[in-house]
Design a protein around this motif. Structure first.
Motif, PDB file in Angstrom:
ATOM      1  N   ASN A   1       0.818  -1.216   0.000  1.00  0.00           N
ATOM      2  CA  ASN A   1       0.000   0.000   0.000  1.00  0.00           C
ATOM      3  C   ASN A   1       0.854   1.270   0.000  1.00  0.00           C
ATOM      4  OD1 ASN A   1      -2.298  -1.541   0.141  1.00  0.00           O
ATOM      5  ND2 ASN A   1      -2.667  -1.227   2.336  1.00  0.00           N
TER       6      ASN A   1
ATOM      7  N   GLN B   1      -7.821 -12.102  15.690  1.00  0.00           N
ATOM      8  CA  GLN B   1      -7.347 -11.062  16.611  1.00  0.00           C
ATOM      9  C   GLN B   1      -6.119 -11.563  17.389  1.00  0.00           C
ATOM     10  OE1 GLN B   1     -10.412  -8.927  19.017  1.00  0.00           O
ATOM     11  NE2 GLN B   1     -11.907  -9.947  17.705  1.00  0.00           N
ATOM     12  N   ARG B   2      -6.220 -12.807  17.868  1.00  0.00           N
ATOM     13  CA  ARG B   2      -5.099 -13.348  18.660  1.00  0.00           C
ATOM     14  C   ARG B   2      -3.819 -13.478  17.844  1.00  0.00           C
ATOM     15  NH1 ARG B   2      -8.933 -17.147  19.939  1.00  0.00           N
ATOM     16  NH2 ARG B   2     -10.253 -16.366  21.635  1.00  0.00           N
TER      17      ARG B   2
ATOM     18  N   LEU C   1     -11.863 -12.176   4.429  1.00  0.00           N
ATOM     19  CA  LEU C   1     -13.209 -11.580   4.401  1.00  0.00           C
ATOM     20  C   LEU C   1     -14.216 -12.543   3.770  1.00  0.00           C
ATOM     21  CD1 LEU C   1     -12.241  -7.917   3.421  1.00  0.00           C
ATOM     22  CD2 LEU C   1     -12.795  -8.800   5.694  1.00  0.00           C
TER      23      LEU C   1
ATOM     24  N   VAL D   1      -9.621  -2.933  11.581  1.00  0.00           N
ATOM     25  CA  VAL D   1      -8.342  -2.773  10.892  1.00  0.00           C
ATOM     26  C   VAL D   1      -7.714  -4.156  10.778  1.00  0.00           C
ATOM     27  CG1 VAL D   1      -6.043  -1.730  10.985  1.00  0.00           C
ATOM     28  CG2 VAL D   1      -8.047  -0.416  11.680  1.00  0.00           C
TER      29      VAL D   1
ATOM     30  N   LYS E   1     -17.873 -14.904  15.710  1.00  0.00           N
ATOM     31  CA  LYS E   1     -17.101 -14.427  16.867  1.00  0.00           C
ATOM     32  C   LYS E   1     -15.811 -15.224  17.028  1.00  0.00           C
ATOM     33  CE  LYS E   1     -17.666 -13.235  21.740  1.00  0.00           C
ATOM     34  NZ  LYS E   1     -18.681 -13.038  22.803  1.00  0.00           N
TER      35      LYS E   1
ATOM     36  N   ILE F   1     -11.389  -9.183  21.684  1.00  0.00           N
ATOM     37  CA  ILE F   1     -10.778 -10.049  22.710  1.00  0.00           C
ATOM     38  C   ILE F   1     -10.344  -9.237  23.928  1.00  0.00           C
ATOM     39  CG2 ILE F   1     -10.041 -11.910  21.182  1.00  0.00           C
ATOM     40  CD1 ILE F   1      -7.265 -10.632  21.074  1.00  0.00           C
TER      41      ILE F   1
ATOM     42  N   HIS G   1     -16.783  -3.641  20.876  1.00  0.00           N
ATOM     43  CA  HIS G   1     -17.412  -4.688  20.073  1.00  0.00           C
ATOM     44  C   HIS G   1     -17.439  -5.978  20.901  1.00  0.00           C
ATOM     45  CE1 HIS G   1     -18.240  -7.538  16.862  1.00  0.00           C
ATOM     46  NE2 HIS G   1     -18.594  -6.516  16.110  1.00  0.00           N
TER      47      HIS G   1
ATOM     48  N   SER H   1     -13.366 -14.350  14.261  1.00  0.00           N
ATOM     49  CA  SER H   1     -12.750 -13.037  14.490  1.00  0.00           C
ATOM     50  C   SER H   1     -11.700 -13.109  15.595  1.00  0.00           C
ATOM     51  CB  SER H   1     -13.837 -12.014  14.857  1.00  0.00           C
ATOM     52  OG  SER H   1     -13.247 -10.818  15.316  1.00  0.00           O
ATOM     53  N   GLN H   2     -12.044 -13.798  16.667  1.00  0.00           N
ATOM     54  CA  GLN H   2     -11.135 -13.791  17.815  1.00  0.00           C
ATOM     55  C   GLN H   2      -9.845 -14.557  17.509  1.00  0.00           C
ATOM     56  OE1 GLN H   2     -13.544 -14.809  21.312  1.00  0.00           O
ATOM     57  NE2 GLN H   2     -14.058 -12.626  21.498  1.00  0.00           N
TER      58      GLN H   2
ATOM     59  N   LEU I   1      -1.789  -2.500   6.226  1.00  0.00           N
ATOM     60  CA  LEU I   1      -3.052  -2.264   6.923  1.00  0.00           C
ATOM     61  C   LEU I   1      -4.188  -1.910   5.957  1.00  0.00           C
ATOM     62  CD1 LEU I   1      -1.744  -0.143   9.945  1.00  0.00           C
ATOM     63  CD2 LEU I   1      -2.095  -2.620   9.814  1.00  0.00           C
TER      64      LEU I   1
ATOM     65  N   ALA J   1     -18.087   2.090  19.826  1.00  0.00           N
ATOM     66  CA  ALA J   1     -18.335   1.419  21.105  1.00  0.00           C
ATOM     67  C   ALA J   1     -17.522   0.127  21.140  1.00  0.00           C
ATOM     68  CB  ALA J   1     -19.826   1.112  21.252  1.00  0.00           C
TER      69      ALA J   1
ATOM     70  N   SER K   1     -17.144  -8.923  20.150  1.00  0.00           N
ATOM     71  CA  SER K   1     -16.156  -9.935  19.761  1.00  0.00           C
ATOM     72  C   SER K   1     -14.720  -9.502  20.066  1.00  0.00           C
ATOM     73  CB  SER K   1     -16.270 -10.242  18.262  1.00  0.00           C
ATOM     74  OG  SER K   1     -17.526 -10.780  17.952  1.00  0.00           O
TER      75      SER K   1
ATOM     76  N   HIS L   1      -7.805  -4.423  15.266  1.00  0.00           N
ATOM     77  CA  HIS L   1      -8.839  -3.551  15.841  1.00  0.00           C
ATOM     78  C   HIS L   1     -10.210  -3.948  15.325  1.00  0.00           C
ATOM     79  CE1 HIS L   1      -5.821  -0.823  17.389  1.00  0.00           C
ATOM     80  NE2 HIS L   1      -5.279  -0.725  16.202  1.00  0.00           N
ATOM     81  N   ILE L   2     -11.173  -3.977  16.231  1.00  0.00           N
ATOM     82  CA  ILE L   2     -12.584  -4.128  15.855  1.00  0.00           C
ATOM     83  C   ILE L   2     -13.410  -3.272  16.798  1.00  0.00           C
ATOM     84  CG2 ILE L   2     -12.766  -6.282  17.202  1.00  0.00           C
ATOM     85  CD1 ILE L   2     -14.986  -7.151  15.205  1.00  0.00           C
ATOM     86  N   TRP L   3     -14.164  -2.323  16.186  1.00  0.00           N
ATOM     87  CA  TRP L   3     -15.009  -1.438  16.980  1.00  0.00           C
ATOM     88  C   TRP L   3     -16.441  -1.530  16.465  1.00  0.00           C
ATOM     89  CZ3 TRP L   3     -10.492   1.094  14.790  1.00  0.00           C
ATOM     90  CH2 TRP L   3      -9.454   1.300  15.705  1.00  0.00           C
TER      91      TRP L   3
END
Lengths: 98, 98, 98, 98, 98, 98, 98, 98, 98, 98
Positions: free
Chosen positions: D61, E35-36, E68, E55, E28, F91, F87, E31-32, E2, F85, F89, E42-44
Motif C-alpha cells: 500500500n 485477533q489473537r 473476508l 483494521v 465471533k 478479545i 465490540h 474473528s477472535q 493495513l 463502542a 467480539s 482492531h474491531i469497533w
C-alpha cells in the motif's frame, strides 16, 4: 455502432463573452459537420437544462473518444456515455416493420 | 413531442416462468405496435443491462403516461422520463442539412 | 475494442443450493472459454466483495451485450460497463516501450 | 499485488497554459517510466472523459500511495483505489490456460 | 500492510434462529482467532449500527480477500475496504514519539 | 471514549504557498502533540487520497469538537465522525486475549 | 452528553400482526421509561414518515449503543447518529439567557 | 409548530476577514434574540462540522422561511428543513410523564 | 399552510389482488374526500411513475402528519414533504394580478 | 399540459450587486408576466431555500424549454423538470367535485 451520450454544459460565468460566443459557434459547426456525415444522427435539448442527449454512430470506442475530446465545449462539459446494442423488440431488427 | 425514456427491468427471480414468458411476449407485441405507429420511434438495448433507452413521439404528457402505465412489464420497471426539445444545432432545425 | 466491466453478484440467500452450485460452475466454464479465446483478457476479484473487475476485447457493442446477457449469473448481477480507448500516455501506443 | 485505480482529472480552466502543458508533459513521462518498469501495467482512457482506468502492480500500500501522491496531476485529480485479488475463474490461476 | 474494513451486517429477519445464532457464534470465534494472531488488530462497534469498523494487518490483497470471504456472516454483509498507508504525521513513523 | 474520524483535505490551488506550507507544518505539530498525549492514538493515510482515517480517545463530544475545530487545516477539510463502542467480539473486552 | 438520533422504521409488510403490535407496544414502553429517566429528552415524529428524530443524553458512546441496540424495533430500523456539542451561540452556554 | 433545521455553513475562504467577523457576530445576536423569544428553542453544534442542528417553534411556514432567509449567514449556508409532529410515544403527549 | 408532498407507491407484487384492489379504492375515496374539503387542493400523476405530486393546505404539521399516516397506501409509500411559503414574485401576493 | 419545475438559485457571492439586483428584478417581471398569462399558474417558495417549486401550463416541451432558458436567473439555476399527467383520483377529472 451506437452510443447514447448525455452532455451537461457548465460554462463558467466569468468566461470572456467573446471566447464564450466563439466557442459556442465552433461547437455548433463541429456538431453540424458530424451530423451531415451521419456520425451524430440525433441531438436533442433536455428541457430546462443546458444539456443535450445525443446518439453517435461510430466505428469504435476510439473514434467516439476522439470526437468527444475534440468538442470545443469539452472543457466545460460533464459527459456520460452509454453503449447501445440492438434491442430484440426493435422492428428494424426483427423485420416486422413492414 | 419527444421524450427520452430509460426503462430498467427488474423481474423478480421467483416469478412463475410461464407468467414471465407471457409478460415478455406481450411487452414485445405492445412495443412493436407502437413502433409501427411511429409513436415509439427508437428503442435501444443498454449494453450489459436489462434496460432500454427509448424515444417516444406523443401528443402530450397524458398520452405518454398512458402508454408507459400500460406496458406489460410496468410493474417490474424503474422508469426515468426526460422531456426533449429541438436543439439549436440540429441540422433538421436549422435547415442546414442539405 | 476494450470495455471495463464491473460485475457485482447478488445471489439470493434462498436460492436452491444445487441450482446455486450449478450456476456458479457454469459461470466459471463460460468465463474460461472466453478467456481462452482472448475475448475476456482480464478478470480480477475486488477484495472483500462478491464482485469482479473485468476487461473484454470485442468486435462491437452487440457482441459485448450478447456475452454479458448470456452469463449464467446475469440474473443475479449488477453490471457497469465503461468503454475504453487508447490512452495517449500508453507506451504501447506511443512506441516508447522499447 | 494489483490495484485498479480510476483517475478523474479536473484541471482548473484558469491554470496558466504553460504550467498546464508542463504538468501534462511531466505526467506522461512519470507514467511511462512506471509503465516501463512494469509497475503500471495498464492505462486506458475512459471514453468521453478526462479520466483513466489503470492497473498498478506494487509491493504494498505504501508504494502505491507514494506513486499516486507523486503524480504531477495529483492536485487536480479525484482518485478511486480498488484492491484486486486473484479471481478463482482466472485461467492463469487455475492452470487451465493451455 | 493495513486495511480499514467497514462491515454492515444485514441478516434477513426470516433466517432460522438456530442458523442465525450458530453463524454469529462462528463469526465471533473466527474473528477472535484472527485477533489473537495479530491479523485483525482492531474491531469497533459503530454506535447504533449492526456494523463494525475494523483494521486488518495482512501480507497482501489476496490474504485479506480470503479472510473476508471466509467470514461466516459474509453472505449477509456489505463490506467496504480502504487500503491504508503510513501517515507522515504519525509519531511512530517520524520517530518523534519519545 | 473512541471516535473514528475521516478527514478529507481540499486545499485551494490558489492558496499562497507560504500560508500553505505553514498551515501544514502547524497541522503536523498539532497532531503530534495530541498523539503524544494519547488523545489521537491512530492516524493512517488513505491510499491515493489527501485524506486520513484517525481514531480519537476523548472525554466527551465537546472535547472532540474543540480538537477538530482547532485543526489548522479545518477550514479546508471535510470531516466525518463515527462514534465507536466496544465490540462484543473484541478479545480485549471478553478477556479472551491471553 | 447529547446525540441526535434519526430512526427510520421499516417493518416488513408480512410480519405477523400480533408480533407487530407487541413489538410496537414494547418499543413505546422502552422509550417512555428512558424519557422518564431523562436519558431520552426529545422524541419527535418526522411528518409523513415512519421515522423519529430524537435526542439522547447519555454518559458515553457505549451507553448510547446499548440503548439503541436494545430497542424492540431495532431489527427493523435504519439509524443515523450525530454527536452534538455545545453551540457557542446557545444562550444557555453564554449565560445570556436572562 | 416545530421544525428541525440543519444548517451547514460554507464561508468562502477569500471572504474579507472583517466582513466575516461582522457577519458571524450578527448571526450570533440574531440567533440569541430568537432563542430568548422561545422561537429557536434548541441549537446544537454537530461535532467536527461547521454545522448546527436546531429546532424552531413557529406559527407557520412563512414565519420559518422569513427567519431563515434573514440569517446573516444565509448566503453561505446549506439548509435542510424537517417538519416535526408530536410523537405518540412522547410522555408529554400521553400524560405519562408524572 | 401549504406543503408539497411527493408520494411514490411500491405495492409488493405478491400482495393479494383483492387486498390490493380494496386498498386502492379506499385510497381514492380518502383522497377525494380531502380534495372536496379543500385540504388536498392539487394531485398530479408524475408521468411514467406510480407516483403523485400533491399540494396540501393544512392547519399545521400535526394535521398533515395525521392525514399522510392515515393514507390506505401509506405502508407501501415513500413520502417526501416540502414545506412551502409565499413566493415574493407570486402575483397573488403582490397584488399585481389584476 | 402541466410540468412541475423545481428551481434552485445559486447566485455567486461575488456577482456585482447592481447586476444582481437588476437580474432579480427582471426575473420577477418575467415571472409575473407569465403568471398573468396563465402559463405559470403556481410558484411557491421552498422554506429555508433559495428555491421555488412551480407549475407551468404550456403547449409543448419546446415552449417550456424556451421559457426556462429565457429566465434572467437561468445561468445561476439548477432546474429539475417533472412532466405531470391527470391523476385518476383527481376530482376535477372524475367529475366528482360537486
Amino acid at each position: 455502432m451506437l452510443f447514447a451520450v448525455k452532455m451537461d454544459v457548465r460554462i463558467p460565468n466569468d468566461l470572456d463573452p467573446d471566447v464564450r460566443a466563439d466557442t459556442i459557434a465552433r461547437e455548433k459547426a463541429y456538431s453540424q459537420e458530424l451530423q451531415r456525415k451521419g456520425i451524430w444522427p440525433h441531438i436533442w435539448r433536455c428541457v430546462g437544462q443546458y444539456s443535450n442527449l445525443s446518439v453517435f454512430d461510430v466505428r469504435d470506442n476510439d473514434e467516439l473518444h476522439d470526437i468527444l475530446w475534440g468538442l470545443p465545449l469539452f472543457p466545460y462539459m460533464e459527459i456520460e456515455v452509454t453503449p447501445l446494442a440492438l434491442h430484440p423488440s426493435d422492428i428494424a431488427t426483427t423485420g416486422e416493420a413492414a
